[in-house]
Motif scaffolding. Structure first.
Motif, PDB file in Angstrom:
ATOM      1  N   THR A 121       0.856  -1.180   0.000  1.00 25.97           N
ATOM      2  CA  THR A 121       0.000   0.000   0.000  1.00 25.97           C
ATOM      3  C   THR A 121       0.894   1.232   0.000  1.00 25.97           C
ATOM      4  OG1 THR A 121      -1.676  -1.199   1.272  1.00 25.97           O
ATOM      5  CG2 THR A 121      -1.891   1.194   1.183  1.00 25.97           C
ATOM      6  N   VAL A 122       0.501   2.205  -0.809  1.00 28.18           N
ATOM      7  CA  VAL A 122       1.218   3.476  -0.885  1.00 28.18           C
ATOM      8  C   VAL A 122       0.224   4.570  -0.522  1.00 28.18           C
ATOM      9  CG1 VAL A 122       2.622   4.968  -2.360  1.00 28.18           C
ATOM     10  CG2 VAL A 122       2.591   2.515  -2.765  1.00 28.18           C
ATOM     11  N   TYR A 123       0.720   5.623   0.112  1.00 31.54           N
ATOM     12  CA  TYR A 123      -0.158   6.673   0.621  1.00 31.54           C
ATOM     13  C   TYR A 123       0.184   8.046   0.062  1.00 31.54           C
ATOM     14  CZ  TYR A 123      -1.207   3.090   4.057  1.00 31.54           C
ATOM     15  OH  TYR A 123      -1.577   1.915   4.652  1.00 31.54           O
ATOM     16  N   LEU A 124      -0.833   8.896   0.033  1.00 33.34           N
ATOM     17  CA  LEU A 124      -0.689  10.320  -0.232  1.00 33.34           C
ATOM     18  C   LEU A 124      -1.236  11.040   0.989  1.00 33.34           C
ATOM     19  CD1 LEU A 124      -2.316  10.493  -3.799  1.00 33.34           C
ATOM     20  CD2 LEU A 124       0.112  10.217  -3.252  1.00 33.34           C
ATOM     21  N   GLU A 125      -0.767  12.254   1.227  1.00 33.07           N
ATOM     22  CA  GLU A 125      -1.315  13.106   2.281  1.00 33.07           C
ATOM     23  C   GLU A 125      -1.701  14.418   1.625  1.00 33.07           C
ATOM     24  OE1 GLU A 125       1.949  13.003   5.064  1.00 33.07           O
ATOM     25  OE2 GLU A 125       1.086  11.257   6.077  1.00 33.07           O
ATOM     26  N   ILE A 126      -3.008  14.716   1.626  1.00 30.69           N
ATOM     27  CA  ILE A 126      -3.538  15.835   0.844  1.00 30.69           C
ATOM     28  C   ILE A 126      -4.434  16.715   1.712  1.00 30.69           C
ATOM     29  CG2 ILE A 126      -4.920  16.470  -1.171  1.00 30.69           C
ATOM     30  CD1 ILE A 126      -4.310  13.697  -2.347  1.00 30.69           C
ATOM     31  N   GLU A 127      -4.284  18.026   1.567  1.00 32.19           N
ATOM     32  CA  GLU A 127      -5.212  18.955   2.203  1.00 32.19           C
ATOM     33  C   GLU A 127      -6.560  18.848   1.482  1.00 32.19           C
ATOM     34  OE1 GLU A 127      -3.775  23.025   3.472  1.00 32.19           O
ATOM     35  OE2 GLU A 127      -2.193  22.422   2.067  1.00 32.19           O
ATOM     36  N   PRO A 128      -7.664  18.839   2.211  1.00 29.76           N
ATOM     37  CA  PRO A 128      -8.965  18.637   1.561  1.00 29.76           C
ATOM     38  C   PRO A 128      -9.327  19.725   0.552  1.00 29.76           C
ATOM     39  CG  PRO A 128      -9.210  18.919   3.951  1.00 29.76           C
ATOM     40  CD  PRO A 128      -7.755  18.911   3.651  1.00 29.76           C
ATOM     41  N   ASP A 129      -8.800  20.940   0.710  1.00 32.70           N
ATOM     42  CA  ASP A 129      -9.129  22.011  -0.239  1.00 32.70           C
ATOM     43  C   ASP A 129      -8.193  22.049  -1.444  1.00 32.70           C
ATOM     44  OD1 ASP A 129      -6.858  22.992   1.053  1.00 32.70           O
ATOM     45  OD2 ASP A 129      -7.595  25.048   1.112  1.00 32.70           O
ATOM     46  N   ASN A 130      -7.266  21.106  -1.531  1.00 30.99           N
ATOM     47  CA  ASN A 130      -6.344  21.046  -2.671  1.00 30.99           C
ATOM     48  C   ASN A 130      -7.015  20.212  -3.763  1.00 30.99           C
ATOM     49  OD1 ASN A 130      -4.251  20.760  -4.486  1.00 30.99           O
ATOM     50  ND2 ASN A 130      -2.704  20.387  -2.913  1.00 30.99           N
ATOM     51  N   THR A 131      -7.969  20.828  -4.447  1.00 26.55           N
ATOM     52  CA  THR A 131      -8.798  20.091  -5.409  1.00 26.55           C
ATOM     53  C   THR A 131      -7.984  19.484  -6.546  1.00 26.55           C
ATOM     54  OG1 THR A 131      -9.336  22.162  -6.523  1.00 26.55           O
ATOM     55  CG2 THR A 131     -10.924  21.353  -4.906  1.00 26.55           C
ATOM     56  N   GLY A 132      -6.946  20.167  -7.000  1.00 27.30           N
ATOM     57  CA  GLY A 132      -6.108  19.609  -8.066  1.00 27.30           C
ATOM     58  C   GLY A 132      -5.476  18.302  -7.638  1.00 27.30           C
ATOM     59  N   SER A 133      -4.961  18.256  -6.422  1.00 28.51           N
ATOM     60  CA  SER A 133      -4.326  17.043  -5.925  1.00 28.51           C
ATOM     61  C   SER A 133      -5.348  15.930  -5.699  1.00 28.51           C
ATOM     62  CB  SER A 133      -3.590  17.350  -4.619  1.00 28.51           C
ATOM     63  OG  SER A 133      -2.330  16.765  -4.618  1.00 28.51           O
ATOM     64  N   VAL A 134      -6.535  16.290  -5.248  1.00 32.59           N
ATOM     65  CA  VAL A 134      -7.593  15.298  -5.057  1.00 32.59           C
ATOM     66  C   VAL A 134      -7.971  14.664  -6.395  1.00 32.59           C
ATOM     67  CG1 VAL A 134     -10.033  15.019  -4.428  1.00 32.59           C
ATOM     68  CG2 VAL A 134      -8.487  16.282  -2.914  1.00 32.59           C
ATOM     69  N   VAL A 135      -8.083  15.486  -7.436  1.00 33.81           N
ATOM     70  CA  VAL A 135      -8.414  14.968  -8.776  1.00 33.81           C
ATOM     71  C   VAL A 135      -7.314  14.024  -9.258  1.00 33.81           C
ATOM     72  CG1 VAL A 135      -8.677  15.636 -11.206  1.00 33.81           C
ATOM     73  CG2 VAL A 135      -9.923  16.874  -9.426  1.00 33.81           C
ATOM     74  N   VAL A 136      -6.059  14.414  -9.063  1.00 34.48           N
ATOM     75  CA  VAL A 136      -4.934  13.563  -9.465  1.00 34.48           C
ATOM     76  C   VAL A 136      -4.988  12.232  -8.715  1.00 34.48           C
ATOM     77  CG1 VAL A 136      -2.411  13.323  -9.349  1.00 34.48           C
ATOM     78  CG2 VAL A 136      -3.427  15.440 -10.200  1.00 34.48           C
ATOM     79  N   ALA A 137      -5.175  12.291  -7.407  1.00 34.13           N
ATOM     80  CA  ALA A 137      -5.214  11.071  -6.591  1.00 34.13           C
ATOM     81  C   ALA A 137      -6.302  10.116  -7.087  1.00 34.13           C
ATOM     82  CB  ALA A 137      -5.449  11.433  -5.124  1.00 34.13           C
ATOM     83  N   ARG A 138      -7.495  10.646  -7.297  1.00 32.68           N
ATOM     84  CA  ARG A 138      -8.607   9.801  -7.763  1.00 32.68           C
ATOM     85  C   ARG A 138      -8.318   9.209  -9.147  1.00 32.68           C
ATOM     86  NH1 ARG A 138     -12.771   9.850  -4.391  1.00 32.68           N
ATOM     87  NH2 ARG A 138     -13.266  11.703  -3.185  1.00 32.68           N
ATOM     88  N   SER A 139      -7.697  10.010 -10.023  1.00 32.56           N
ATOM     89  CA  SER A 139      -7.441   9.542 -11.389  1.00 32.56           C
ATOM     90  C   SER A 139      -6.472   8.363 -11.428  1.00 32.56           C
ATOM     91  CB  SER A 139      -6.920  10.682 -12.265  1.00 32.56           C
ATOM     92  OG  SER A 139      -5.561  10.973 -11.975  1.00 32.56           O
ATOM     93  N   VAL A 140      -5.632   8.237 -10.403  1.00 34.52           N
ATOM     94  CA  VAL A 140      -4.651   7.152 -10.349  1.00 34.52           C
ATOM     95  C   VAL A 140      -5.167   5.969  -9.528  1.00 34.52           C
ATOM     96  CG1 VAL A 140      -2.251   6.611  -9.681  1.00 34.52           C
ATOM     97  CG2 VAL A 140      -2.773   8.795 -10.741  1.00 34.52           C
ATOM     98  N   GLY A 141      -6.329   6.118  -8.916  1.00 32.16           N
ATOM     99  CA  GLY A 141      -6.908   5.012  -8.166  1.00 32.16           C
ATOM    100  C   GLY A 141      -6.703   5.075  -6.670  1.00 32.16           C
ATOM    101  N   TYR A 142      -6.227   6.192  -6.151  1.00 34.06           N
ATOM    102  CA  TYR A 142      -6.118   6.367  -4.706  1.00 34.06           C
ATOM    103  C   TYR A 142      -7.501   6.648  -4.139  1.00 34.06           C
ATOM    104  CZ  TYR A 142      -1.020   6.560  -4.678  1.00 34.06           C
ATOM    105  OH  TYR A 142       0.314   6.247  -4.779  1.00 34.06           O
ATOM    106  N   ARG A 143      -7.718   6.206  -2.910  1.00 37.97           N
ATOM    107  CA  ARG A 143      -8.992   6.416  -2.226  1.00 37.97           C
ATOM    108  C   ARG A 143      -8.723   6.959  -0.824  1.00 37.97           C
ATOM    109  NH1 ARG A 143     -10.507   6.789  -6.511  1.00 37.97           N
ATOM    110  NH2 ARG A 143     -11.345   5.171  -7.824  1.00 37.97           N
ATOM    111  N   PRO A 144      -9.605   7.848  -0.336  1.00 38.75           N
ATOM    112  CA  PRO A 144      -9.406   8.369   1.022  1.00 38.75           C
ATOM    113  C   PRO A 144      -9.504   7.242   2.051  1.00 38.75           C
ATOM    114  CG  PRO A 144     -11.292   9.443  -0.063  1.00 38.75           C
ATOM    115  CD  PRO A 144     -10.786   8.381  -0.992  1.00 38.75           C
TER     116      PRO A 144
END
Length: 175
Positions: A121-144
């Motif tokens: 498992t690999v992780y990202l740490e993202i601020e909730p208001d960083n919409t660009g990063s959230v879109v990137v994370a979802r596009s690669v298959g990451y889930r909160p």
């Protein structure tokens, strides 16, 4: 560890002294300073310090820092793998956004973390208001995840980082 990853029209390669001016171009930006723990202003001295810190972390086997490039070898951003924490960070310079560079770089580094490093498992740490990063994370298959956020203080700002996870889709081999 000299890592170079290629695929999906990009090359992730180690930073070099030839990139110092481009590091300034990428990181001397108000939004980058707001989101990243980098010096502000980010000048040539800050770029040299950043490169030296990255190299020490790589030599210690703690992290891998790679420049995000395309055919012309100009660094457009960075992707970093923290080997101890199993986290990936990424940033694309403002002038280079909108080209799917972050998602392509994250996809390559995620595959490397799973397949070469062996992280299930690999992780990202993202601020909730960083919409660009959230879109990137979802596009690669990451889930909160349901993990509690981590609170960080940097440059007088306190903020919450929410954890996102990507699990290796390849089942472990049975021996």
């Amino acid at each position: 560890m000299d890592v170079r990853l290629e695929g999906d029209g990009i090359v992730l390669r180690p930073w070099s002294e030839q990139d110092l001016d481009q590091l300034v171009t990428l990181f001397d930006d108000a939004e980058m300073a707001y989101r990243l723990p980098v010096a502000t202003p980010f000048d040539l001295a800050a770029a040299e310090t950043y490169l030296n810190t990255a190299r020490r972390a790589e030599q210690a086997g703690a992290r891998i820092y790679l420049a995000v490039t395309v055919g012309d070898d100009v660094a457009r951003g960075e992707v970093m793998l923290n080997l101890a924490a199993g986290t990936i960070g990424y940033a694309i310079g403002p002038a280079y956004r909108g080209q799917r560079l972050a998602s392509r770089a994250l996809r390559l580094m995620t595959g490397y973390a799973h397949q070469v490093i062996g992280l299930p498992t690999v992780y990202l740490e993202i601020e909730p208001d960083n919409t660009g990063s959230v879109v990137v994370a979802r596009s690669v298959g990451y889930r909160p995840t349901d993990d509690e956020p981590v609170f960080v203080e940097d440059k007088g700002r306190r903020y919450a980082l929410h954890r996102w996870a990507h699990t290796d889709p390849t089942p472990p081999s049975v021996t």
